[in-house]
Write an enzyme that holds these catalytic residues in place. Sequence first.
Site, PDB file in Angstrom:
ATOM      1  N   THR A 133      10.088   0.346  -4.110  1.00 54.70           N
ATOM      2  CA  THR A 133      10.003  -0.135  -2.736  1.00 54.70           C
ATOM      3  C   THR A 133       8.701  -0.884  -2.487  1.00 54.70           C
ATOM      4  O   THR A 133       7.696  -0.630  -3.162  1.00 54.70           O
ATOM      5  CB  THR A 133      10.091   1.077  -1.770  1.00 54.70           C
ATOM      6  OG1 THR A 133       9.663   0.677  -0.476  1.00 54.70           O
ATOM      7  CG2 THR A 133       9.165   2.215  -2.207  1.00 54.70           C
ATOM      8  N   ASP A 134       8.710  -1.755  -1.488  1.00 54.31           N
ATOM      9  CA  ASP A 134       7.459  -2.450  -1.111  1.00 54.31           C
ATOM     10  C   ASP A 134       6.473  -1.497  -0.430  1.00 54.31           C
ATOM     11  O   ASP A 134       5.294  -1.824  -0.283  1.00 54.31           O
ATOM     12  CB  ASP A 134       7.756  -3.658  -0.202  1.00 54.31           C
ATOM     13  CG  ASP A 134       8.420  -3.295   1.125  1.00 54.31           C
ATOM     14  OD1 ASP A 134       8.793  -2.111   1.334  1.00 54.31           O
ATOM     15  OD2 ASP A 134       8.586  -4.208   1.970  1.00 54.31           O
ATOM     16  N   GLU A 135       6.941  -0.293  -0.034  1.00 55.67           N
ATOM     17  CA  GLU A 135       6.065   0.619   0.716  1.00 55.67           C
ATOM     18  C   GLU A 135       4.910   1.141  -0.134  1.00 55.67           C
ATOM     19  O   GLU A 135       3.918   1.634   0.399  1.00 55.67           O
ATOM     20  CB  GLU A 135       6.892   1.767   1.324  1.00 55.67           C
ATOM     21  CG  GLU A 135       8.005   1.216   2.199  1.00 55.67           C
ATOM     22  CD  GLU A 135       8.729   2.242   3.053  1.00 55.67           C
ATOM     23  OE1 GLU A 135       8.153   3.286   3.358  1.00 55.67           O
ATOM     24  OE2 GLU A 135       9.882   1.959   3.432  1.00 55.67           O
ATOM     25  N   TYR A 158       6.645   9.792   1.128  1.00 57.70           N
ATOM     26  CA  TYR A 158       7.690   9.016   0.437  1.00 57.70           C
ATOM     27  C   TYR A 158       7.074   7.935  -0.437  1.00 57.70           C
ATOM     28  O   TYR A 158       7.340   7.864  -1.645  1.00 57.70           O
ATOM     29  CB  TYR A 158       8.657   8.393   1.458  1.00 57.70           C
ATOM     30  CG  TYR A 158       9.522   7.290   0.869  1.00 57.70           C
ATOM     31  CD1 TYR A 158      10.459   7.562  -0.140  1.00 57.70           C
ATOM     32  CD2 TYR A 158       9.404   5.960   1.300  1.00 57.70           C
ATOM     33  CE1 TYR A 158      11.237   6.554  -0.697  1.00 57.70           C
ATOM     34  CE2 TYR A 158      10.181   4.953   0.750  1.00 57.70           C
ATOM     35  CZ  TYR A 158      11.097   5.254  -0.245  1.00 57.70           C
ATOM     36  OH  TYR A 158      11.866   4.243  -0.803  1.00 57.70           O
ATOM     37  N   LYS A 162       6.981   7.463  -4.587  1.00 57.29           N
ATOM     38  CA  LYS A 162       7.521   6.278  -5.283  1.00 57.29           C
ATOM     39  C   LYS A 162       6.414   5.599  -6.094  1.00 57.29           C
ATOM     40  O   LYS A 162       6.646   5.150  -7.219  1.00 57.29           O
ATOM     41  CB  LYS A 162       8.136   5.287  -4.284  1.00 57.29           C
ATOM     42  CG  LYS A 162       9.403   5.751  -3.598  1.00 57.29           C
ATOM     43  CD  LYS A 162      10.591   5.961  -4.531  1.00 57.29           C
ATOM     44  CE  LYS A 162      11.160   4.687  -5.103  1.00 57.29           C
ATOM     45  NZ  LYS A 162      12.412   4.936  -5.867  1.00 57.29           N
TER      46      LYS A 162
END
Length: 352
Positions: A133-135, A158, A162
Amino acid sequence: MAKKSILITGGAGFIGSHVVKLFVNKYPDYKIVNLDKLTYAGNLENLKDIENAPNYEFVKGDIVDDPFIFELFKRYQFEGVIHLAAESHVDRSIANPNEFIKTNIVGTVNLLNAARNIWKDNIEGKLFYHISTDEVYGSLGDEGLFVEETSYDPRSPYSASKASSDHLVRAYNHTFKLPVVITNCSNNYGANQFPEKLIPLAINNIKNKKSIPIYGKGENVRDWLFVDDHANAIDLVFHKGNIGETYNIGGNNEWQNIQLIHSLCAIMDKKLGREEGESAQLITFVKDRAGHDLRYAIDSSKIQNELGWKPSLQFEEGLEKTVDWYLGNSVWLDNILSGDYENYYDEQYHKR
Ligand code: NAD
Ligand code: TYD
């Protein structure tokens, strides 16, 4: 000749089910094995269209179960892995981080170990593809875009889990020469997304004339990508991506949450025959998410220039398609809402 055996993890979830359907339909010469624990987010209804396809098999199981994962790799001799299984919702990671550590970190390491073990004598043509993810890049201010070289700065349990799994995937490439590729994608939307995420939650609430909870002032920005565009990017990277590389995937489609919800309300007023502005009256500002990242935005020029991918849909068109899907699939939605969703919703929103 035996079919090429591919493992897709998390294939009963939102993005995974689109990827499984794409691969099963497009590659009859592959044997697609979908491994999924069927948590609250996994739903075999998402795969009805292909459940009896001769090149498809579903296996229920947990990536955290190390001996089970080793046996699975021995039995199927996978040549490729596309790893999507994860705990994926930021709010749940704030309420209960531990499941995120187990599935997203320990589960990923179990898959890496099994791949390493099974491929040790012949690495030729093998690939471990990790979906991220870009997060992991943290939060942007008003300017700038995430590029592949942006330093990691995860800020929720989260995104930290990741980020940790991304680091481990790269470490296995560097240390053990495991052939890996990673993609970091922006927020997806489309059919089959669990209604805990902003867009399907809002569609469901608008449909039922329930308030639409907007965290803080609704100023946070996300870069939205239609899920089929993400699935096509995954297909491209799996077949053409260079080993050891990272590719960012995004919609070049930034919206403040409040603007997005106004567009969604306007579309739903039309579709439901309501007066203009009626659904927007449901908008309710609620207590902000703890540690809420302000803005995510992706520079996807690497995958566009090197692999020729680009997003296909304009946001307005994608949102309409998404609304049509949810309005046309009320049985799918009702089945989910009758589960433990109500408890989750009460916990999450009535405390705000
Ligand atoms: P999702 O929550 O809809 O689906 C996750 C799936 O994984 C479910 O089917 C669930 O049953 C399965 N799963 C969970 N724990 C498991 C375990 N221990 N063992 C086996 N299966 C397990 O998630 P999604 O939105 O489809 O996201 C898929 C992947 O894409 C995730 O890795 C996520 O981090 C990543 N991603 C998502 C987005 C997004 O906007 N949704 C954006 C970028 C990246
Ligand atoms: P979400 O769909 O949870 O994705 P993510 O947090 O991974 O980006 O949320 C998208 C944005 O919408 C995010 O800024 C949080 C906000 N949001 C709300 O304002 N209200 C809600 O009820 C939810 C679920 C999200």
